[in-house]
Design a protein around this motif. Structure first.
Motif, PDB file in Angstrom:
ATOM      1  N   ASP A   1       0.657  -1.170   0.023  1.00  0.00           N
ATOM      2  CA  ASP A   1      -0.018  -0.098   0.099  1.00  0.00           C
ATOM      3  C   ASP A   1       0.866   1.384  -0.117  1.00  0.00           C
ATOM      4  O   ASP A   1       0.685   2.426  -0.722  1.00  0.00           O
ATOM      5  N   GLN A   2       1.974   1.326   0.733  1.00  0.00           N
ATOM      6  CA  GLN A   2       2.870   2.481   0.907  1.00  0.00           C
ATOM      7  C   GLN A   2       3.479   2.750  -0.214  1.00  0.00           C
ATOM      8  O   GLN A   2       3.519   3.907  -0.689  1.00  0.00           O
ATOM      9  N   SER A   3       3.960   1.804  -1.063  1.00  0.00           N
ATOM     10  CA  SER A   3       4.591   2.075  -2.380  1.00  0.00           C
ATOM     11  C   SER A   3       3.782   2.406  -3.588  1.00  0.00           C
ATOM     12  O   SER A   3       4.190   3.403  -4.391  1.00  0.00           O
TER      13      SER A   3
ATOM     14  N   ALA B   1       7.035   8.225 -12.850  1.00  0.00           N
ATOM     15  CA  ALA B   1       6.869   7.849 -11.422  1.00  0.00           C
ATOM     16  C   ALA B   1       7.672   6.814 -10.828  1.00  0.00           C
ATOM     17  O   ALA B   1       8.350   7.140  -9.846  1.00  0.00           O
ATOM     18  N   VAL B   2       7.931   5.864 -11.697  1.00  0.00           N
ATOM     19  CA  VAL B   2       8.599   4.573 -10.997  1.00  0.00           C
ATOM     20  C   VAL B   2      10.242   4.964 -10.902  1.00  0.00           C
ATOM     21  O   VAL B   2      11.112   4.826  -9.648  1.00  0.00           O
ATOM     22  N   ASN B   3      10.598   6.098 -11.809  1.00  0.00           N
ATOM     23  CA  ASN B   3      12.047   6.460 -11.980  1.00  0.00           C
ATOM     24  C   ASN B   3      12.283   7.769 -10.891  1.00  0.00           C
ATOM     25  O   ASN B   3      13.369   8.481 -11.205  1.00  0.00           O
ATOM     26  N   SER B   4      11.153   8.125 -10.261  1.00  0.00           N
ATOM     27  CA  SER B   4      11.226   9.548  -9.656  1.00  0.00           C
ATOM     28  C   SER B   4      11.978   9.106  -8.401  1.00  0.00           C
ATOM     29  O   SER B   4      12.302   8.254  -7.673  1.00  0.00           O
ATOM     30  N   ASP B   5      12.558  10.483  -7.774  1.00  0.00           N
ATOM     31  CA  ASP B   5      13.210  10.380  -6.525  1.00  0.00           C
ATOM     32  C   ASP B   5      12.198  10.078  -5.471  1.00  0.00           C
ATOM     33  O   ASP B   5      12.454   9.197  -4.166  1.00  0.00           O
ATOM     34  N   GLU B   6      10.894  10.609  -5.609  1.00  0.00           N
ATOM     35  CA  GLU B   6       9.884  10.255  -4.362  1.00  0.00           C
ATOM     36  C   GLU B   6       9.692   8.833  -4.177  1.00  0.00           C
ATOM     37  O   GLU B   6       9.577   8.256  -3.063  1.00  0.00           O
TER      38      GLU B   6
ATOM     39  N   LYS C   1      11.603   6.177  -5.314  1.00  0.00           N
ATOM     40  CA  LYS C   1      12.689   5.619  -4.767  1.00  0.00           C
ATOM     41  C   LYS C   1      12.986   5.759  -3.410  1.00  0.00           C
ATOM     42  O   LYS C   1      13.389   4.625  -2.662  1.00  0.00           O
ATOM     43  N   ARG C   2      12.779   6.971  -2.747  1.00  0.00           N
ATOM     44  CA  ARG C   2      12.826   7.113  -1.169  1.00  0.00           C
ATOM     45  C   ARG C   2      11.672   6.102  -0.480  1.00  0.00           C
ATOM     46  O   ARG C   2      12.248   5.600   0.410  1.00  0.00           O
ATOM     47  N   VAL C   3      10.672   6.100  -0.815  1.00  0.00           N
ATOM     48  CA  VAL C   3       9.683   5.181  -0.320  1.00  0.00           C
ATOM     49  C   VAL C   3      10.247   3.796  -0.504  1.00  0.00           C
ATOM     50  O   VAL C   3      10.247   3.027   0.642  1.00  0.00           O
TER      51      VAL C   3
ATOM     52  N   ALA D   1      12.168  -2.297  -0.884  1.00  0.00           N
ATOM     53  CA  ALA D   1      11.643  -2.850  -2.115  1.00  0.00           C
ATOM     54  C   ALA D   1      12.372  -2.243  -3.240  1.00  0.00           C
ATOM     55  O   ALA D   1      12.112  -0.992  -3.815  1.00  0.00           O
ATOM     56  N   PRO D   2      13.213  -3.155  -3.888  1.00  0.00           N
ATOM     57  CA  PRO D   2      14.096  -2.709  -4.956  1.00  0.00           C
ATOM     58  C   PRO D   2      13.299  -2.353  -6.132  1.00  0.00           C
ATOM     59  O   PRO D   2      12.335  -3.190  -6.642  1.00  0.00           O
ATOM     60  N   VAL D   3      13.796  -1.253  -6.785  1.00  0.00           N
ATOM     61  CA  VAL D   3      13.034  -0.665  -7.970  1.00  0.00           C
ATOM     62  C   VAL D   3      13.441  -1.815  -9.026  1.00  0.00           C
ATOM     63  O   VAL D   3      14.556  -2.140  -9.392  1.00  0.00           O
ATOM     64  N   MET D   4      12.447  -2.287  -9.820  1.00  0.00           N
ATOM     65  CA  MET D   4      12.771  -3.435 -10.757  1.00  0.00           C
ATOM     66  C   MET D   4      11.785  -3.013 -12.110  1.00  0.00           C
ATOM     67  O   MET D   4      10.905  -3.899 -12.702  1.00  0.00           O
ATOM     68  N   TYR D   5      12.064  -1.606 -12.686  1.00  0.00           N
ATOM     69  CA  TYR D   5      11.269  -1.152 -13.534  1.00  0.00           C
ATOM     70  C   TYR D   5      11.280  -2.027 -15.134  1.00  0.00           C
ATOM     71  O   TYR D   5      12.358  -2.207 -15.341  1.00  0.00           O
TER      72      TYR D   5
END
Length: 337
Positions: free
Chosen positions: A58-60, A285-290, A292-294, A300-304
């Motif tokens: 939910d947070q992500s 959105a996925v590549n945003s700093d916001e 990635k910070r959350v 939760a590693p970014v896996m775009y």
């Protein structure tokens, strides 16, 4: 196998005000006019989150929608439709009108539940894929007061006492349940699973000493940091940066990796121009700093992946799940439950 009493799906709405975000300097996140479908979007978008409010999923997703709403210049309303290991929300999404105004998170477990017969759709053909977003850091945790100083200790006890140890997971057939069953099979042990509607409820019973072990994504993280829980192992391909002292299952000799990346999708039949607008917005959105910070805060590693590549990934996982279902006899487990 015990399962907690089902409840009515919780619904919670959050209005993400794009005007306020734009006022705070988000102009750089707006999509070029050429990338936007004519007239779309011209009113708020509903985003279905298939998990309970407050959890890591939910947070992500809320962070993701916050940024995507800025790019789309429309609010995104996050609606929680939890239950059935994320499949209630997925069913709701699949049945929605394909006009771009109902989108949502698609758990990768759709590839499993569709084959188990609890989700009546083919994820390879019956959904539109917008973006793969981020994975999860799963782990096995126990109370710090437990006798298990390591995973080796736990496995030794489980071998000497088959079925005596219990573990809480967030839903029958979901990643935490299947991951623990796969681990148990490789380790040659028998554990007793306790099913919950979400990881938060399982966490509380472990903290209360009513369940021996927790199998979950990083809901355990603050309690490991505070010393209330001990992290015995994580399930990723490498150690998580925040918990470098916790070994992975793979380095301990158990040949398995579970990261369960989720993504964003829409109903089948979306207009290609609308799909392109959404793909562009969620790429931002996925590549945003916001975002990635959350995701960094919840391990939760970014896996775009963009929509077309995400669909190919889903097809690949679907084939892998066919073999896993057979090896773990998951259909039989579902019937017993």
């Amino acid at each position: 196998m015990r399962q907690t009493k089902p409840q009515n799906p919780q619904r919670r709405r959050l209005l993400v005000a794009s005007a306020a975000a734009a006022a705070s300097g988000a102009a750089g996140l707006l999509l070029p006019s050429a990338a936007r479908a004519a007239g779309y979007p011209n009113h708020p978008i509903t985003f279905i989150c298939p998990w309970p409010p407050g959890g890591t999923g939910d947070q992500s997703m809320r962070a993701l929608c916050q940024v995507a709403s800025q790019a789309l210049k429309q609010p995104i309303i996050v609606e929680n439709r939890s239950g059935a290991s994320g499949m209630i929300g997925t069913k709701t999404l699949a049945m929605a009108k394909p006009d771009g105004y109902t989108i949502g998170q698609i758990p990768i477990s759709v590839t499993r539940f569709s084959q188990l017969g609890t989700l009546h759709l083919d994820p390879r053909k019956d959904l539109t894929y917008i973006a793969r977003t981020s994975g999860q850091t799963f782990g096995i945790a126990a109370l710090s007061s437990s006798p298990f100083q390591s995973l080796k200790d736990m496995v030794a006890y489980a071998k000497a006492n088959p079925g005596k140890l219990t573990y809480g997971h967030s839903g029958i057939g979901g990643a935490t349940h299947v991951g623990m069953e796969e681990f148990s099979q490789i380790a040659g042990i028998k554990l007793t699973p306790i099913s919950y509607k979400g990881g938060a409820a399982a966490l509380q019973d472990v903290l209360g000493g009513r369940v021996d072990l927790l199998a979950d994504s990083s809901s355990w993280a603050p309690y490991v940091e505070s010393g209330k829980l001990r992290l015995l192992a994580t399930w990723g391909s490498e150690r998580t940066p925040r918990f470098k002292n916790a070994p992975t299952l793979k380095e301990l000799g158990y040949d398995m990796v579970v990261e369960a990346p989720n993504g964003v999708g829409a109903p089948k039949g979306l207009d290609p121009a609308v799909e392109k607008t959404l793909r562009d917005a969620f790429r931002v959105a996925v590549n945003s700093d916001e975002f990635k910070r959350v995701t960094g805060n919840i391990d939760a590693p970014v896996m775009y992946l963009d929509g077309p590549e995400y669909l190919q990934y889903v097809k690949q996982v679907y084939t892998q799940e066919t073999e896993l279902i057979k090896n773990l006899k998951l259909k039989e487990l579902m019937q017993i439950a």
